[in-house]
Motif scaffolding. Structure first.
Motif, mmCIF file in Angstrom:
data_model
loop_
_atom_site.group_PDB
_atom_site.id
_atom_site.type_symbol
_atom_site.label_atom_id
_atom_site.label_comp_id
_atom_site.label_asym_id
_atom_site.label_seq_id
_atom_site.Cartn_x
_atom_site.Cartn_y
_atom_site.Cartn_z
ATOM 1 N N ILE A 244 31.911 28.558 45.404
ATOM 2 C CA ILE A 244 32.742 28.203 44.253
ATOM 3 C C ILE A 244 31.905 28.189 42.975
ATOM 4 N N ALA A 245 30.741 27.569 43.039
ATOM 5 C CA ALA A 245 29.909 27.457 41.846
ATOM 6 C C ALA A 245 29.452 28.824 41.343
ATOM 7 N N ALA A 246 29.208 29.763 42.272
ATOM 8 C CA ALA A 246 28.708 31.082 41.877
ATOM 9 C C ALA A 246 29.821 32.076 41.579
ATOM 10 N N SER A 247 31.070 31.704 41.820
ATOM 11 C CA SER A 247 32.157 32.682 41.755
ATOM 12 C C SER A 247 32.326 33.297 40.372
ATOM 13 N N TRP A 248 32.206 32.495 39.314
ATOM 14 C CA TRP A 248 32.414 33.061 37.974
ATOM 15 C C TRP A 248 31.353 34.101 37.665
ATOM 16 N N ALA A 249 30.081 33.769 37.922
ATOM 17 C CA ALA A 249 29.003 34.707 37.645
ATOM 18 C C ALA A 249 29.087 35.929 38.552
ATOM 19 N N ASP A 250 29.491 35.720 39.814
ATOM 20 C CA ASP A 250 29.611 36.849 40.741
ATOM 21 C C ASP A 250 30.693 37.820 40.282
ATOM 22 N N VAL A 251 31.854 37.273 39.903
ATOM 23 C CA VAL A 251 32.942 38.134 39.444
ATOM 24 C C VAL A 251 32.550 38.860 38.163
ATOM 25 N N ALA A 252 31.893 38.148 37.246
ATOM 26 C CA ALA A 252 31.447 38.782 36.005
ATOM 27 C C ALA A 252 30.480 39.929 36.296
ATOM 28 N N ALA A 253 29.559 39.712 37.233
ATOM 29 C CA ALA A 253 28.594 40.760 37.587
ATOM 30 C C ALA A 253 29.289 41.950 38.226
#
Length: 267
Positions: free
Chosen positions: A138-147
């Motif tokens: 959950i914590a990494a989801s925003w950065a993962d999706v952006a990448a």
């Protein structure tokens, strides 16, 4: 996972800070922050193989989705659930006005105190990480999706630059006599262009008006006299009749194939 070296400017800055009496642990924390800034810098090209490997690992470790929120207002309960109503994250009362997230491990819900990563400063009690795969996903989801979106944009741009231009349809004819002798090689393009190579001359000609229909069918209706006027007499007598026969045979075969395909679809 490899770490990027510090830039010369950051190296100099840390050297200055080190000489001003900071502890070894404080300098180490500053170095970690500096490396994070360098890794996030747009001037440093991302290692997509490593980044995608990390995203895949987080995805594989997390509870299998899809996930959805579910709960009831009347009971003041809500949770993040996987298929089969399996808990991904629930909330538990924390004091008189707060709530803490709870994560499921091996079928049991664990309170935050059981999975929180201890603060680096004893007694401070700051929460900066939760040692659970779903929490980290959950914590990494925003950065993962952006990448991933950035990578999609990059690949689409590369495809747009490398995509070949779509030109007109081309037909080729190797014309031979009844005895197998060479008559000529003809190339037709759907834009009204003819290229011909033969013992009676080589030609390139383009018709700008072909009645708006099939260029090949239109060509078969041209008379030898017309072709003699546009190209030459010998070509119109020796090569053109063979080209007309080849085009008509090709068109008939295409019509037969379409009829067979239509009949198969109906049955």
């Amino acid at each position: 996972m490899s770490t990027l070296p510090l830039s010369p400017a950051l190296e100099r800055l840390i050297a200055v800070i080190r000489n001003h009496g900071l502890s070894t642990r404080q300098v180490a924390q500053l170095e970690a922050v500096a490396r994070t800034l360098r890794e996030d810098s747009p001037t440093s090209p991302p290692d997509w193989a490593e980044r995608l490997e990390a995203i895949r690992a987080r995805h594989a470790a997390a509870t299998r989705g899809p996930w959805r929120w579910f709960g009831y207002l009347r009971t003041r309960e809500v949770g993040l659930h996987a298929p089969g109503m399996r808990s991904v994250m629930e909330f538990h009362r924390w004091g008189t006005q707060g709530a803490q997230p709870m994560f499921c491990t091996a079928g049991y819900l664990q309170e935050l105190s059981e999975v929180v990563v201890p603060d680096t400063a004893a007694g401070r009690g700051r929460v900066t990480d939760i040692n659970h795969p779903d929490a980290r996903f959950i914590a990494a989801s925003w950065a993962d999706v952006a990448a991933l979106l950035a990578r999609v944009d990059e690949l689409e741009a590369q495809l747009a630059q490398s995509a070949p231009a779509i030109g007109p349809t081309v037909w080729q004819y190797a014309l031979r006599t009844a005895n197998g002798g060479w008559l000529g090689d003809i190339v037709l393009r759907a834009d009204g262009t003819l290229f011909a190579l033969s013992d009676w001359g080589g030609f390139a000609y383009r018709w700008w008006a072909t009645d708006g229909g099939c260029f090949r069918s239109w060509l078969t209706r041209l008379t030898p006299d017309y072709i003699a006027d546009k190209l030459n007499l010998a070509f119109s007598e020796q090569v053109w009749p063979a080209l007309v026969l080849a085009i008509r045979a090709e068109l008939a075969a295409e019509q037969q194939a379409l009829a067979t395909q239509a009949g198969g679809a109906q049955s």
